[in-house]
Design an enzyme around this catalytic site. Structure first.
Site, PDB file in Angstrom:
ATOM      1  N   ARG A 106     -14.397  11.284 -10.272  1.00 60.18           N
ATOM      2  CA  ARG A 106     -13.558  12.193  -9.136  1.00 60.18           C
ATOM      3  C   ARG A 106     -13.793  11.455  -7.676  1.00 60.18           C
ATOM      4  O   ARG A 106     -13.753  11.864  -6.592  1.00 60.18           O
ATOM      5  CB  ARG A 106     -14.389  13.027  -9.240  1.00 60.18           C
ATOM      6  N   LYS A 128      -2.135   5.294   0.692  1.00 58.43           N
ATOM      7  CA  LYS A 128      -1.643   5.662  -0.052  1.00 58.43           C
ATOM      8  C   LYS A 128      -2.027   4.350  -1.444  1.00 58.43           C
ATOM      9  O   LYS A 128      -1.814   3.143  -1.195  1.00 58.43           O
ATOM     10  CB  LYS A 128       0.147   5.036  -0.019  1.00 58.43           C
ATOM     11  N   GLU A 170       7.254  -7.547   7.426  1.00 60.29           N
ATOM     12  CA  GLU A 170       6.627  -5.924   7.580  1.00 60.29           C
ATOM     13  C   GLU A 170       6.458  -6.063   9.262  1.00 60.29           C
ATOM     14  O   GLU A 170       6.806  -4.923  10.184  1.00 60.29           O
ATOM     15  CB  GLU A 170       5.342  -5.691   6.840  1.00 60.29           C
ATOM     16  N   LYS A 207       1.163   1.301  13.661  1.00 64.45           N
ATOM     17  CA  LYS A 207       1.476   2.298  12.119  1.00 64.45           C
ATOM     18  C   LYS A 207       0.720   3.115  11.414  1.00 64.45           C
ATOM     19  O   LYS A 207       0.871   4.069  11.103  1.00 64.45           O
ATOM     20  CB  LYS A 207       1.308   1.532  10.537  1.00 64.45           C
ATOM     21  N   GLU A 217       4.421  11.322   4.655  1.00 62.82           N
ATOM     22  CA  GLU A 217       5.500  10.793   4.434  1.00 62.82           C
ATOM     23  C   GLU A 217       7.255  12.425   4.753  1.00 62.82           C
ATOM     24  O   GLU A 217       7.937  12.542   3.634  1.00 62.82           O
ATOM     25  CB  GLU A 217       5.633  10.282   3.376  1.00 62.82           C
ATOM     26  N   ARG A 221       7.369   9.528   9.193  1.00 69.37           N
ATOM     27  CA  ARG A 221       6.636   8.116   8.252  1.00 69.37           C
ATOM     28  C   ARG A 221       7.676   7.595   8.217  1.00 69.37           C
ATOM     29  O   ARG A 221       7.475   6.102   7.605  1.00 69.37           O
ATOM     30  CB  ARG A 221       5.495   8.485   7.593  1.00 69.37           C
ATOM     31  N   ASN A 225      10.130   2.710   6.302  1.00 71.10           N
ATOM     32  CA  ASN A 225      11.290   2.327   5.558  1.00 71.10           C
ATOM     33  C   ASN A 225      12.268   1.568   5.653  1.00 71.10           C
ATOM     34  O   ASN A 225      13.256   1.309   4.831  1.00 71.10           O
ATOM     35  CB  ASN A 225      11.658   3.915   4.685  1.00 71.10           C
ATOM     36  N   HIS A 228      14.249  -1.228   3.526  1.00 72.68           N
ATOM     37  CA  HIS A 228      14.214  -1.264   3.088  1.00 72.68           C
ATOM     38  C   HIS A 228      14.879  -0.170   2.038  1.00 72.68           C
ATOM     39  O   HIS A 228      14.485   0.158   0.365  1.00 72.68           O
ATOM     40  CB  HIS A 228      12.358  -0.223   3.003  1.00 72.68           C
ATOM     41  N   HIS A 232      15.061  -3.071  -0.699  1.00 71.95           N
ATOM     42  CA  HIS A 232      14.152  -2.498  -2.378  1.00 71.95           C
ATOM     43  C   HIS A 232      15.848  -3.185  -3.572  1.00 71.95           C
ATOM     44  O   HIS A 232      15.508  -3.106  -4.287  1.00 71.95           O
ATOM     45  CB  HIS A 232      13.844  -1.076  -2.349  1.00 71.95           C
ATOM     46  N   HIS A 247       9.206  -9.640  -1.869  1.00 76.48           N
ATOM     47  CA  HIS A 247       8.866  -8.865  -1.118  1.00 76.48           C
ATOM     48  C   HIS A 247      10.235  -8.816   0.250  1.00 76.48           C
ATOM     49  O   HIS A 247      11.340  -8.418   0.926  1.00 76.48           O
ATOM     50  CB  HIS A 247       8.311  -7.763  -1.010  1.00 76.48           C
TER      51      HIS A 247
HETATM   52  N1  LIG Z   1      -0.230   1.309  -0.029  1.00 74.27           N
HETATM   53  C1  LIG Z   1       0.580   0.826   0.232  1.00 74.27           C
HETATM   54  O1  LIG Z   1       1.306   2.014   1.850  1.00 74.27           O
HETATM   55  C2  LIG Z   1       1.698  -0.167   0.331  1.00 74.27           C
HETATM   56  C3  LIG Z   1       2.018  -0.612   0.473  1.00 74.27           C
HETATM   57  C4  LIG Z   1       3.208  -1.612   0.788  1.00 74.27           C
HETATM   58  C5  LIG Z   1       3.008  -2.626   0.095  1.00 74.27           C
HETATM   59  N2  LIG Z   1       2.138  -2.407  -1.187  1.00 74.27           N
HETATM   60  C6  LIG Z   1       1.978  -2.840  -2.562  1.00 74.27           C
HETATM   61  O2  LIG Z   1       1.209  -4.114  -1.747  1.00 74.27           O
HETATM   62  C7  LIG Z   1       1.371  -5.351  -3.065  1.00 74.27           C
HETATM   63  C8  LIG Z   1       1.833  -6.486  -2.146  1.00 74.27           C
HETATM   64  O3  LIG Z   1       0.164  -7.539  -1.518  1.00 74.27           O
HETATM   65  P1  LIG Z   1       1.218  -8.451  -1.222  1.00 74.27           P
HETATM   66  O4  LIG Z   1       2.071  -9.845  -0.591  1.00 74.27           O
HETATM   67  O5  LIG Z   1      -0.497  -9.187  -0.510  1.00 74.27           O
HETATM   68  O6  LIG Z   1      -0.031  -9.164  -2.769  1.00 74.27           O
HETATM   69  P2  LIG Z   1      -1.515  -9.962  -3.660  1.00 74.27           P
HETATM   70  O7  LIG Z   1      -2.127  -9.114  -3.229  1.00 74.27           O
HETATM   71  O8  LIG Z   1      -0.308 -10.240  -5.148  1.00 74.27           O
HETATM   72  O9  LIG Z   1      -1.432 -11.417  -2.807  1.00 74.27           O
HETATM   73  C9  LIG Z   1      -1.163 -12.022  -2.811  1.00 74.27           C
HETATM   74  C10 LIG Z   1      -1.334 -13.664  -2.429  1.00 74.27           C
HETATM   75  O10 LIG Z   1      -2.330 -14.462  -2.356  1.00 74.27           O
HETATM   76  C11 LIG Z   1      -3.450 -14.853  -2.934  1.00 74.27           C
HETATM   77  N3  LIG Z   1      -4.272 -14.384  -1.407  1.00 74.27           N
HETATM   78  C12 LIG Z   1      -4.681 -13.373  -1.204  1.00 74.27           C
HETATM   79  N4  LIG Z   1      -5.580 -13.278  -0.240  1.00 74.27           N
HETATM   80  C13 LIG Z   1      -4.777 -14.789   0.284  1.00 74.27           C
HETATM   81  C14 LIG Z   1      -5.945 -15.737   1.423  1.00 74.27           C
HETATM   82  N5  LIG Z   1      -6.513 -15.044   2.263  1.00 74.27           N
HETATM   83  N6  LIG Z   1      -5.621 -16.620   1.107  1.00 74.27           N
HETATM   84  C15 LIG Z   1      -4.984 -17.643  -0.082  1.00 74.27           C
HETATM   85  N7  LIG Z   1      -4.692 -16.643  -1.105  1.00 74.27           N
HETATM   86  C16 LIG Z   1      -5.001 -15.421  -1.053  1.00 74.27           C
HETATM   87  C17 LIG Z   1      -3.240 -13.448  -4.368  1.00 74.27           C
HETATM   88  O11 LIG Z   1      -4.010 -13.384  -4.620  1.00 74.27           O
HETATM   89  C18 LIG Z   1      -1.992 -12.982  -5.085  1.00 74.27           C
HETATM   90  O12 LIG Z   1      -2.410 -14.634  -5.585  1.00 74.27           O
HETATM   91  C19 LIG Z   1       2.583  -4.480  -3.719  1.00 74.27           C
HETATM   92  O13 LIG Z   1       1.471  -3.850  -5.268  1.00 74.27           O
HETATM   93  C20 LIG Z   1       3.003  -2.681  -3.028  1.00 74.27           C
HETATM   94  O14 LIG Z   1       3.863  -2.557  -3.893  1.00 74.27           O
HETATM   95  C21 LIG Z   1       1.232  -1.285  -0.987  1.00 74.27           C
HETATM   96 ZN   LIG Z   2       7.638  -3.338   2.520  1.00 72.30          ZN
END
Ligand SMILES: NC(=O)c1ccc[n+]([C@@H]2O[C@H](COP(=O)([O-])OP(=O)(O)OC[C@H]3O[C@@H](n4cnc5c(N)ncnc54)[C@H](O)[C@@H]3O)[C@@H](O)[C@H]2O)c1
Ligand SMILES: [Zn+2]
Length: 347
Positions: A106, A128, A170, A207, A217, A221, A225, A228, A232, A247
């Protein structure tokens, strides 16, 4: 909300102090192979005795099967309710590790240590947490804030260029919807010369402020978007067609297309502002190859956007640089024309 966000020049030391203050019963660090290689060595020596949980890198692992392995590992390690999970990685690990921690027994405390540009400026802020479910992105999840979000801009230096660029979309989005001086500063500099720690701080503070006002949201918030709605649509369509783009590339194209609608169909953004946006984004991101046959499909996907109501496409548009307006209705025809405009731009 902003209380538990800490900028640091020494993530190991900052984590060490946090853990010394909190007296957790046990500590585990979640990594993937890249954060294990590039980031873990920077904090390892400052941590008390701890366990390392490693999962494979990649969006395809942000799903229930990997959560099961994480929950199993936490169980095998006898981690109780007073333990903490430190999540060292990008948005994938942050979303999934946070979800696992928020639901294990939990809920146990977790610390986000984002290591990609996208996670530093976007996904680690706002609480999120989610995993994908049968091709539905972020379909299962919760809202839950971490005990601490620790931000160290130095992690960006080991990121592959394309990952940096994707997260940069972003940063640009945050500048376009917050203030013109930041946009002006950004657009005069190439990606490799951007002052990351300054920009990350700007993006995060912006942010965090928005999220604080509208955590679930309901209104404000939605400005996050920007770019996006169409972005998207492009991302999903190209994934369906086996022509995957990152992305941030899709968001950059989405910002251009939505800016065209704002300027040429809604009398919001000026022509000069539209030109500025197109010039800089094309210079940094190049152009995605989109053809006539794609426009209809992308437009149809924008109609399915989660933020719509009924059969209307509701979009955030820029009234001017630094000033977004939410819930502006756009039509399928406008989306298609905007994509046509994008596809005809010259680099
Ligand atoms: N929660 C939210 O509000 C929110 C907002 C936007 C995106 N997201 C989510 O975030 C995800 C994408 O995140 P991301 O772009 O960070 O992708 P990711 O976590 O897959 O990282 C991208 C790549 O970089 C590598 N990596 C990480 N740190 C590194 C470093 N310092 N040096 C070298 N390599 C490194 C990772 O292993 C991976 O291969 C998606 O799943 C998306 O849905 C969430
Ligand atoms: Zn985005």
């Amino acid at each position: 909300m902003s209380d538990n966000i800490l900028f640091t020049a020494d993530p190991g030391k900052a984590l060490g102090s946090f853990l010394a203050e909190h007296q957790y019963s046990s500590v585990a660090v979640l990594v993937d192979q890249n954060s294990a290689l590039h980031c873990y060595p920077l904090i390892q020596n400052n941590l008390p005795p701890h366990h390392v949980i490693a999962v494979p890198a990649g969006e395809e692992f942000k799903q229930l099967g990997t959560c099961e392995k994480i929950w199993q590992k936490l169980t095998d390690l006898h981690m109780d309710r007073h333990s903490v999970l430190i999540i060292l990685g990008g948005g994938v690990l942050g979303d999934m590790g946070g979800f696992c921690a928020a639901t294990y027994k939990r809920g146990v405390d977790f610390v986000l240590v984002p290591t990609t540009l996208l996670s530093l400026v976007d996904s680690s802020i706002g609480g999120k947490l989610a995993i994908d479910f049968h091709h539905l992105k972020n379909h299962i999840g919760v809202f839950q804030l971490p005990a601490l979000t620790l931000l160290y801009s130095g992690f960006v230096t080991t990121l592959p260029y394309l990952e940096q660029r994707s997260g940069f979309a972003e940063v640009i989005k945050h500048a376009l919807i917050s203030d013109r001086p930041t946009w002006d500063a950004i657009r005069k500099v190439a990606l490799k010369d951007q002052p990351w720690s300054h920009l990350i701080e700007h993006s995060v503070n912006f942010k965090a402020g928005v999220v604080q006002e509208d955590p679930k949201e309901k209104g404000l918030r939605k400005i996050l978007n920007t770019g996006h709605t169409i972005g998207h649509g492009i991302e999903t369509h190209l994934l369906n067609e086996n022509r995957k783009v990152m992305h941030g590339e899709a968001v950059a194209a989405g910002i251009i297309a939505e800016s065209w609608i704002a300027s040429q169909r809604k009398d919001l953004l000026t022509q000069n502002e539209l030109n500025e946006i197109c010039d800089y984004l094309l210079r940094v991101f190049g152009k995605i190859d989109l053809r006539e046959a794609d426009f209809e499909k992308v437009a149809a996907l924008t109609l399915q956007d989660k933020k719509n109501r009924g059969n209307r496409i509701l979009c955030v548009l820029l009234e001017r640089i630094g000033k977004p307006v939410i819930d502006r209705e756009i039509t399928l025809e406008e989306v298609k024309r905007a994509l046509q405009f994008y596809s005809q731009l010259q680099i």
